[in-house]
Design a protein around this motif. Sequence first.
Motif, PDB file in Angstrom:
ATOM      1  N   ASP A 191       0.805  -1.225   0.000  1.00 25.87           N
ATOM      2  CA  ASP A 191       0.000   0.000   0.000  1.00 25.87           C
ATOM      3  C   ASP A 191       0.835   1.272   0.000  1.00 25.87           C
ATOM      4  O   ASP A 191       0.317   2.357  -0.267  1.00 25.87           O
ATOM      5  CB  ASP A 191      -0.926   0.020   1.223  1.00 25.87           C
ATOM      6  CG  ASP A 191      -1.986  -1.060   1.170  1.00 25.87           C
ATOM      7  OD1 ASP A 191      -2.144  -1.674   0.090  1.00 25.87           O
ATOM      8  OD2 ASP A 191      -2.637  -1.314   2.197  1.00 25.87           O
ATOM      9  N   TYR A 192       2.143   1.160   0.317  1.00 24.75           N
ATOM     10  CA  TYR A 192       2.969   2.377   0.396  1.00 24.75           C
ATOM     11  C   TYR A 192       2.967   3.151  -0.919  1.00 24.75           C
ATOM     12  O   TYR A 192       3.211   4.362  -0.935  1.00 24.75           O
ATOM     13  CB  TYR A 192       4.403   2.021   0.790  1.00 24.75           C
ATOM     14  CG  TYR A 192       5.268   1.498  -0.330  1.00 24.75           C
ATOM     15  CD1 TYR A 192       5.909   2.367  -1.215  1.00 24.75           C
ATOM     16  CD2 TYR A 192       5.453   0.134  -0.525  1.00 24.75           C
ATOM     17  CE1 TYR A 192       6.702   1.892  -2.248  1.00 24.75           C
ATOM     18  CE2 TYR A 192       6.240  -0.345  -1.553  1.00 24.75           C
ATOM     19  CZ  TYR A 192       6.865   0.531  -2.410  1.00 24.75           C
ATOM     20  OH  TYR A 192       7.639   0.067  -3.440  1.00 24.75           O
ATOM     21  N   SER A 194       0.641   4.149  -2.616  1.00 21.50           N
ATOM     22  CA  SER A 194      -0.412   5.178  -2.661  1.00 21.50           C
ATOM     23  C   SER A 194      -0.271   6.197  -1.533  1.00 21.50           C
ATOM     24  O   SER A 194      -1.100   7.095  -1.397  1.00 21.50           O
ATOM     25  CB  SER A 194      -1.799   4.513  -2.570  1.00 21.50           C
ATOM     26  OG  SER A 194      -1.961   3.847  -1.328  1.00 21.50           O
ATOM     27  N   TRP A 195       0.801   6.081  -0.712  1.00 19.47           N
ATOM     28  CA  TRP A 195       1.009   7.020   0.384  1.00 19.47           C
ATOM     29  C   TRP A 195       1.659   8.301  -0.112  1.00 19.47           C
ATOM     30  O   TRP A 195       2.193   8.364  -1.226  1.00 19.47           O
ATOM     31  CB  TRP A 195       1.902   6.397   1.462  1.00 19.47           C
ATOM     32  CG  TRP A 195       1.315   5.195   2.135  1.00 19.47           C
ATOM     33  CD1 TRP A 195       0.035   4.727   2.037  1.00 19.47           C
ATOM     34  CD2 TRP A 195       1.988   4.288   3.012  1.00 19.47           C
ATOM     35  NE1 TRP A 195      -0.131   3.604   2.784  1.00 19.47           N
ATOM     36  CE2 TRP A 195       1.051   3.305   3.399  1.00 19.47           C
ATOM     37  CE3 TRP A 195       3.286   4.221   3.510  1.00 19.47           C
ATOM     38  CZ2 TRP A 195       1.384   2.261   4.269  1.00 19.47           C
ATOM     39  CZ3 TRP A 195       3.626   3.193   4.373  1.00 19.47           C
ATOM     40  CH2 TRP A 195       2.684   2.222   4.753  1.00 19.47           C
ATOM     41  N   LYS A 196       1.624   9.319   0.723  1.00 18.60           N
ATOM     42  CA  LYS A 196       2.224  10.607   0.381  1.00 18.60           C
ATOM     43  C   LYS A 196       3.687  10.643   0.837  1.00 18.60           C
ATOM     44  O   LYS A 196       4.046  10.024   1.835  1.00 18.60           O
ATOM     45  CB  LYS A 196       1.455  11.748   1.040  1.00 18.60           C
ATOM     46  CG  LYS A 196       0.045  11.935   0.489  1.00 18.60           C
ATOM     47  CD  LYS A 196      -0.646  13.104   1.162  1.00 18.60           C
ATOM     48  CE  LYS A 196      -2.052  13.305   0.607  1.00 18.60           C
ATOM     49  NZ  LYS A 196      -2.744  14.439   1.273  1.00 18.60           N
ATOM     50  N   PHE A 213       7.958   7.616   2.304  1.00 22.58           N
ATOM     51  CA  PHE A 213       6.508   7.762   2.250  1.00 22.58           C
ATOM     52  C   PHE A 213       5.920   7.500   3.629  1.00 22.58           C
ATOM     53  O   PHE A 213       6.474   6.722   4.416  1.00 22.58           O
ATOM     54  CB  PHE A 213       5.895   6.776   1.250  1.00 22.58           C
ATOM     55  CG  PHE A 213       6.329   6.992  -0.174  1.00 22.58           C
ATOM     56  CD1 PHE A 213       5.654   7.879  -1.000  1.00 22.58           C
ATOM     57  CD2 PHE A 213       7.418   6.305  -0.689  1.00 22.58           C
ATOM     58  CE1 PHE A 213       6.057   8.074  -2.312  1.00 22.58           C
ATOM     59  CE2 PHE A 213       7.837   6.497  -1.995  1.00 22.58           C
ATOM     60  CZ  PHE A 213       7.153   7.384  -2.815  1.00 22.58           C
ATOM     61  N   ASN A 215       2.145   6.699   5.861  1.00 21.52           N
ATOM     62  CA  ASN A 215       0.723   6.363   5.767  1.00 21.52           C
ATOM     63  C   ASN A 215      -0.113   7.526   6.303  1.00 21.52           C
ATOM     64  O   ASN A 215       0.426   8.560   6.714  1.00 21.52           O
ATOM     65  CB  ASN A 215       0.421   5.054   6.501  1.00 21.52           C
ATOM     66  CG  ASN A 215       0.639   5.158   8.014  1.00 21.52           C
ATOM     67  OD1 ASN A 215       1.140   6.157   8.531  1.00 21.52           O
ATOM     68  ND2 ASN A 215       0.273   4.105   8.734  1.00 21.52           N
ATOM     69  N   ASP A 216      -1.424   7.380   6.326  1.00 20.80           N
ATOM     70  CA  ASP A 216      -2.313   8.486   6.722  1.00 20.80           C
ATOM     71  C   ASP A 216      -2.016   8.970   8.147  1.00 20.80           C
ATOM     72  O   ASP A 216      -2.077  10.173   8.429  1.00 20.80           O
ATOM     73  CB  ASP A 216      -3.780   8.045   6.626  1.00 20.80           C
ATOM     74  CG  ASP A 216      -4.239   7.869   5.185  1.00 20.80           C
ATOM     75  OD1 ASP A 216      -3.554   8.384   4.281  1.00 20.80           O
ATOM     76  OD2 ASP A 216      -5.278   7.215   4.963  1.00 20.80           O
ATOM     77  N   ILE A 219       1.138  11.142   8.034  1.00 22.63           N
ATOM     78  CA  ILE A 219       0.870  12.435   7.401  1.00 22.63           C
ATOM     79  C   ILE A 219       0.099  13.351   8.354  1.00 22.63           C
ATOM     80  O   ILE A 219       0.406  14.542   8.487  1.00 22.63           O
ATOM     81  CB  ILE A 219       0.082  12.237   6.092  1.00 22.63           C
ATOM     82  CG1 ILE A 219       0.909  11.448   5.073  1.00 22.63           C
ATOM     83  CG2 ILE A 219      -0.327  13.587   5.514  1.00 22.63           C
ATOM     84  CD1 ILE A 219       2.206  12.122   4.676  1.00 22.63           C
ATOM     85  N   THR A 234       1.812   4.748  13.054  1.00 22.55           N
ATOM     86  CA  THR A 234       2.646   5.399  12.043  1.00 22.55           C
ATOM     87  C   THR A 234       3.450   4.346  11.282  1.00 22.55           C
ATOM     88  O   THR A 234       4.023   3.438  11.893  1.00 22.55           O
ATOM     89  CB  THR A 234       3.614   6.400  12.703  1.00 22.55           C
ATOM     90  OG1 THR A 234       2.871   7.484  13.262  1.00 22.55           O
ATOM     91  CG2 THR A 234       4.630   6.937  11.699  1.00 22.55           C
TER      92      THR A 234
END
Length: 318
Positions: A191-192, A194-196, A213, A215-216, A219, A234
């Motif tokens: 899933d990383y 799609s992370w910021k 990167f 996760n939500d 961020i 985190t």
Amino acid sequence: MNSFLKKIKMKNILIVMLVAFIGIQFYRPEIVQKPITGEIHAPSDVRAILQRSCFDCHSNQTDLKWFDQIAPAYWLVADHIKKGKKGLNFSQWDQLAPSVQNAKLWEAFNQINLEAMPLKSYELLHPEAKLSENDIRILKNYVTSLAPKQKPDTAKVSAYNKQLQQVNAMHTTASRPSLPTALNGISYIPDYKSWKPISSTERFDNGTMRIIFGNDIAIKAAKEHTTNPWPDGTIFAKVAWEQIIDSDGNITTGAFKQVEYMIKDSKKFVSTKGWGWARFLSPKLEPYGKAADFTSECISCHRPMEDNDFVFTSPINH
């Protein structure tokens, strides 16, 4: 009478404290001084800086001052030396491959540049170890000089294109394999992708580019400046690619090298400072490490950042 009793009581307390102070001097953890097998070969100005600021804890040439010999300070010094030499020992430099030597120097400079090294508790009693801006500039120039010279490289481009074909083939395979799992039980987290991004780094020593990167939860913590400590849940994913430089001098990401994770769970990972660690190499995502205790390497590298929840990354503004 009360004044006399107070003086007697104070005298007794002082005597007990003195006896206790003398007593603790007899407990002295051994500081093992092994022979020098091969010293680092570096320019004289670089070596002078390393010797002044690093050698006491990161070599077999420890020079204890008189005040270092007094407990409980001695206990702290002995612990620093034990942990310091485990992670980096300039007196056993010949036991490391050239690529590992360069990586160790880069990591050391990175910690110095972030003011994580030398330890503040060490600098307090050894002010001569503090590095000046000029010292840092000298070390940076030296570490940078060891980096692979970046130039147009058709072999890297070819390797990148070949890797893309392999990855595309894997994605079109009908039966998807199960997620690879590190020896400490942490599985690869796809899933990383799609992370910021939290931040980015460049490795001078091996010509790679890296993006961290989050996760939500990471961020959100970065936005709210609640990052010391980072909240449970985190996850960081640091992804490394080979650098490719074209004929115009533009640098882009090339072949995928690895992805490594830091997962915050203060209860589950209490034995590893509240963080779970894992690394997966190459497009095959081969788990790093020969035994589950490979995480000791991760902790050793991140230990200087203990006051920053063991995290080197400074988040960019979101």
